[in-house]
Each structure stands twice: as structure tokens, then as C-alpha cells.
Write an enzyme that holds these catalytic residues in place. Structure first.
Site, mmCIF file in Angstrom:
data_model
loop_
_atom_site.group_PDB
_atom_site.id
_atom_site.type_symbol
_atom_site.label_atom_id
_atom_site.label_comp_id
_atom_site.label_asym_id
_atom_site.label_seq_id
_atom_site.Cartn_x
_atom_site.Cartn_y
_atom_site.Cartn_z
ATOM 1 N N SER A 190 0.859 -1.189 0.000
ATOM 2 C CA SER A 190 0.000 0.000 0.000
ATOM 3 C C SER A 190 0.893 1.235 0.000
ATOM 4 O O SER A 190 1.681 1.415 -0.913
ATOM 5 C CB SER A 190 -0.953 -0.033 1.197
ATOM 6 O OG SER A 190 -1.845 1.053 1.155
ATOM 7 N N THR A 191 0.806 2.048 1.037
ATOM 8 C CA THR A 191 1.587 3.290 1.098
ATOM 9 C C THR A 191 3.080 3.007 0.954
ATOM 10 O O THR A 191 3.628 2.202 1.695
ATOM 11 C CB THR A 191 1.333 4.009 2.434
ATOM 12 O OG1 THR A 191 -0.075 4.167 2.619
ATOM 13 C CG2 THR A 191 2.005 5.367 2.457
ATOM 14 N N HIS A 217 -2.591 -1.300 -3.249
ATOM 15 C CA HIS A 217 -3.692 -0.349 -3.051
ATOM 16 C C HIS A 217 -3.435 0.895 -3.896
ATOM 17 O O HIS A 217 -2.461 1.625 -3.673
ATOM 18 C CB HIS A 217 -3.786 0.073 -1.580
ATOM 19 C CG HIS A 217 -4.073 -1.058 -0.651
ATOM 20 N ND1 HIS A 217 -3.903 -0.955 0.715
ATOM 21 C CD2 HIS A 217 -4.521 -2.320 -0.873
ATOM 22 C CE1 HIS A 217 -4.245 -2.098 1.290
ATOM 23 N NE2 HIS A 217 -4.616 -2.946 0.354
ATOM 24 N N MET A 311 -0.092 1.181 5.178
ATOM 25 C CA MET A 311 -0.846 1.397 6.414
ATOM 26 C C MET A 311 -2.014 0.431 6.472
ATOM 27 O O MET A 311 -2.485 -0.083 5.465
ATOM 28 C CB MET A 311 -1.331 2.838 6.493
ATOM 29 C CG MET A 311 -2.292 3.275 5.412
ATOM 30 S SD MET A 311 -2.754 5.010 5.626
ATOM 31 C CE MET A 311 -3.782 5.265 4.180
ATOM 32 N N ASP A 314 -4.408 -4.963 5.925
ATOM 33 C CA ASP A 314 -4.817 -5.823 4.811
ATOM 34 C C ASP A 314 -3.730 -6.856 4.509
ATOM 35 O O ASP A 314 -2.563 -6.513 4.338
ATOM 36 C CB ASP A 314 -5.079 -4.959 3.570
ATOM 37 C CG ASP A 314 -5.677 -5.760 2.423
ATOM 38 O OD1 ASP A 314 -6.294 -6.812 2.678
ATOM 39 O OD2 ASP A 314 -5.522 -5.324 1.265
#
Length: 370
Positions: A190-191, A217, A311, A314
Site C-alpha cells: 500500500s503506502t 492499493h 498502512m 490488509d
């Protein structure tokens, strides 16, 4: 208080962003109308995090980001349009050290606030705790490596990873079907993910023996350009999953944004396929849903999960279950993760077979599938 510098040439956007963060009650705000004014604010205001418009007159967002990373590195969240050009610029920004990218609302800003504001605040809060990764020159180094040139001076062997120990108290996953040939690598991020994926795939050999499916993401506007960029920086073939596609050893499949990517069985064999987003999975493409779909069809011992910077949580539950049932998992170490949320949750759940810094993950993965 979180010290936030908002940089945008639009007076309307500055007003909207100011209202969003002022309503939170724990942000100290400053505003800049362009890149040069932002640079002037850096030493005087000392922001914990910056939101930076990609497209501005004069010193644009990318040039301003370069200066921030050189003069006073701090977490930066880019605000980008939905256009293809905006997506390419956003990926450039992530490669240069931005923590994350948020889509600017299109059309009437007020109509998009219900969706835009919570995502923006959540991202900026996470960014304020993040470690910005300065990655200038990474693409050139990878191209040189794949051209057969010598590694850059001063390069060192990757640090060894560590095994964090056994897994406990992991929720069950449904039983699997008959074992297909080969195995499959499942990657979640993600991030901070795009630069981490670049570093991972750029180190994998052209003869890597298993297919790799990635749930990063990201909005749908960005995943196509991300796949094309990774394809140009890796010895492996990388593509976005926009329709069911056979899983072929040594190829990489990036889930389309704003939807999910799952593993399905068709008469011709296993495939990666797009799937509409479901409400029970809050992040998309969902790492949890990807892992669940693979476990439904493949024995855990033929699966390797890799959970990288991001973050939230998931992927942590399902990858912990994967390890508990005999599969293997790699979590990115806290020392290199931009945000140690997702991999940290996996480690805390006892679900990581290996915890490795980013520069060691490719070697660990290659050893696991050999």
C-alpha cells in the site's frame, strides 16, 4: 499537533483542504500558493508533512518535491488529477520520495468531499509518521544492472533476514482443491508500495520460476501506468490484470485499482482475474481477498506471500493463516518500510516466516521458490 503545509495554486483547493484539516482539531496549518513559496515555508514552519499539488505554474510539484527531498526531507503526499499524464507524474513523485498520492476531486469539489476527505485525512496522518524514501537514480541503476553493467560503487550484500518464530492463534481458511503444477507468489503493498515493488522486481532474475500476483492499493488510473513502468524496470514481464489471464511462470500480474484481483480456475488452468470490489474488503485491490482465492485452489506449500510497506492490516490475517497451514511468508522489516502497518501486523500475529529489509526480499524470495 501535526504541522501540515498545504501547497496548491488554487485558492479554492487551499480553502477546501484547510477546512477539512481544521475540522480535525489536531492540525497546525500553513498554506503556500506555489513551489517557491513552499520552499520558503520549510525552514520557518518546519512541517511534519506536506500536501503538494502535482501541477502548478512556475516550480511544479515534481521540481518542488526534488528540492524538499534535498533541502529538508519530510513526508510528502501528492495531490494528482485523474488524467493519464497526472498518473505518470504521480508515479514519478513516488519514485522521487513522495509517501503517497491522493486523487484530486474532479468536477464539483463539494460533491466529492464525502469520499475525498476521509481518505485524505487518513493518508496524511499515516504520512506524518512515515519514513520518506529518497529513491532518485533508482531507475537508472536498475537499467544498468539489467544491461549487464557492474553494480554501483559501494554496494553491499543485502542484510540477512530473520525468522521471527512460530505462529499462534491464526483463524482458519477453507480447504484447498487439488494441487496444480508449480507455485505462486502473492504480493501485497500500500503506502510506499510502488518504489518498494520496483526494488523487489528489479532484483528478480529473468528465469524466476513462479508467477507473481500483486495487490497494490491504488486507484484504477494509476495501476496501468504502474504496470508499464515496472515492466520497463524489471527483467520480468509485467502486466495489469484487466481481464482473466493465464498464470505463467516468470510473469507478474498487477491488480487493477478500485477493484480486486483473484486467482480462478478455468478449463485451461489457473488464471489471475479482476473482480468487482466487495464491501467486506475495505482496501482495493484487496490483499486478503487475493490470498483467500489462492488458498481455495492451491496447497499452502506451493504459495509464498510477501507483505510490504503500507498502512492498515490488509493481508496480515490471511498471510498468517497461509503460514499456519504450511505456506511461507515474507514481511518487510520496519527499518525499510515507509509505513510499517501491514507487514507489522503480520509480524505481530506471528505470521511471518521471514522478516527482511527491502533490499533482501528478492534474494529471500528467490531462495524460497528455488
Amino acid at each position: 499537533m501535526i504541522r501540515l503545509l498545504v501547497v496548491d495554486d488554487s485558492a479554492l483547493m487551499r480553502k477546501v483542504l484547510g477546512a477539512i484539516f481544521a475540522a480535525e482539531g489536531d492540525f497546525e496549518l500553513a498554506f503556500a500558493r506555489d513551489g517557491l513559496e513552499a520552499l520558503d515555508f520549510l525552514p520557518r514552519f518546519g512541517p511534519d508533512v506536506v500536501t503538494l499539488d502535482v501541477t502548478m505554474p512556475g516550480l511544479d510539484g515534481l521540481a518542488c518535491l526534488d528540492r524538499i527531498m534535498l533541502e529538508r526531507p519530510c513526508p510528502v503526499v501528492m495531490l494528482s488529477s485523474l488524467t493519464g499524464e497526472g498518473a505518470e507524474a504521480s508515479l514519478d513523485a513516488l519514485a522521487r520520495g513522495a509517501v503517497d498520492v491522493i486523487e484530486k476531486p474532479a468536477g464539483a469539489v463539494s460533491l466529492a468531499l464525502d469520499r475525498f476527505a476521509p481518505a485524505l485525512v487518513r493518508t496524511v496522518r499515516a504520512a506524518a509518521r512515515a519514513r520518506p524514501r529518497i529513491a532518485l537514480g533508482l531507475a537508472a541503476r536498475l537499467r544498468a544492472r539489467h544491461a549487464g553493467l557492474a553494480p554501483p560503487p559501494g554496494s553491499r550484500p543485502a542484510p540477512r533476514a530473520v525468522d521471527p518464530g512460530p505462529v499462534d492463534d491464526v483463524p482458519p481458511i477453507p480447504a484447498v482443491a487439488a494441487e496444480p503444477a508449480g507455485g505462486l507468489v502473492l504480493v501485497g503493498a500500500s503506502t510506499g508500495g510502488p518504489p518498494a515493488l520496483t526494488a523487489l522486481l528489479g532484483e528478480l532474475p529473468a528465469g524466476f520460476p513462479w508467477p507473481i500476483v500483486i495487490a497494490q492499493h491504488m486507484p484504477a488510473t494509476f495501476t496501468g501506468p504502474l504496470a508499464r513502468r515496472l515492466n520497463g524496470l524489471s527483467a520480468l514481464s509485467v502486466q495489469e490484470v484487466t481481464a482473466p489471464v493465464p498464470l505463467i511462470p516468470g510473469r507478474v500480474y498487477v491488480g487493477r485499482g478500485d477493484a480486486d484481483v483473484i486467482v480462478v480456475r478455468r478449463p485451461g488452468g489457473l488464471m489471475a482475474a479482476p473482480a468487482p470490489a466487495q464491501a467486506e474488503y475495505p482496501w482495493h485491490p484487496s490483499v486478503d481477498r487475493l490470498v483467500e482465492s489462492a488458498l481455495d485452489l492451491m496447497p499452502p506449500r506451493r504459495l509464498v506471500g510477501v507483505l510490504m510497506t503500507g498502512m492498515g492490516r490488509d493481508g496480515a490475517r490471511t498471510m498468517a493463516a497461509l503460514r499456519a497451514r504450511g505456506g511461507r511468508t515474507i514481511a518487510e522489516a520496519e527499518a525499510t518500510a515507509v509505513v510499517w502497518g501491514m507487514p507489522g501486523e503480520l509480524v505481530r500475529a506471528g505470521g511471518a516466516s521471514v522478516v527482511a529489509p527491502l533490499e533482501a526480499i528478492a534474494a529471500e524470495l528467490t531462495a524460497l521458490v528455488a
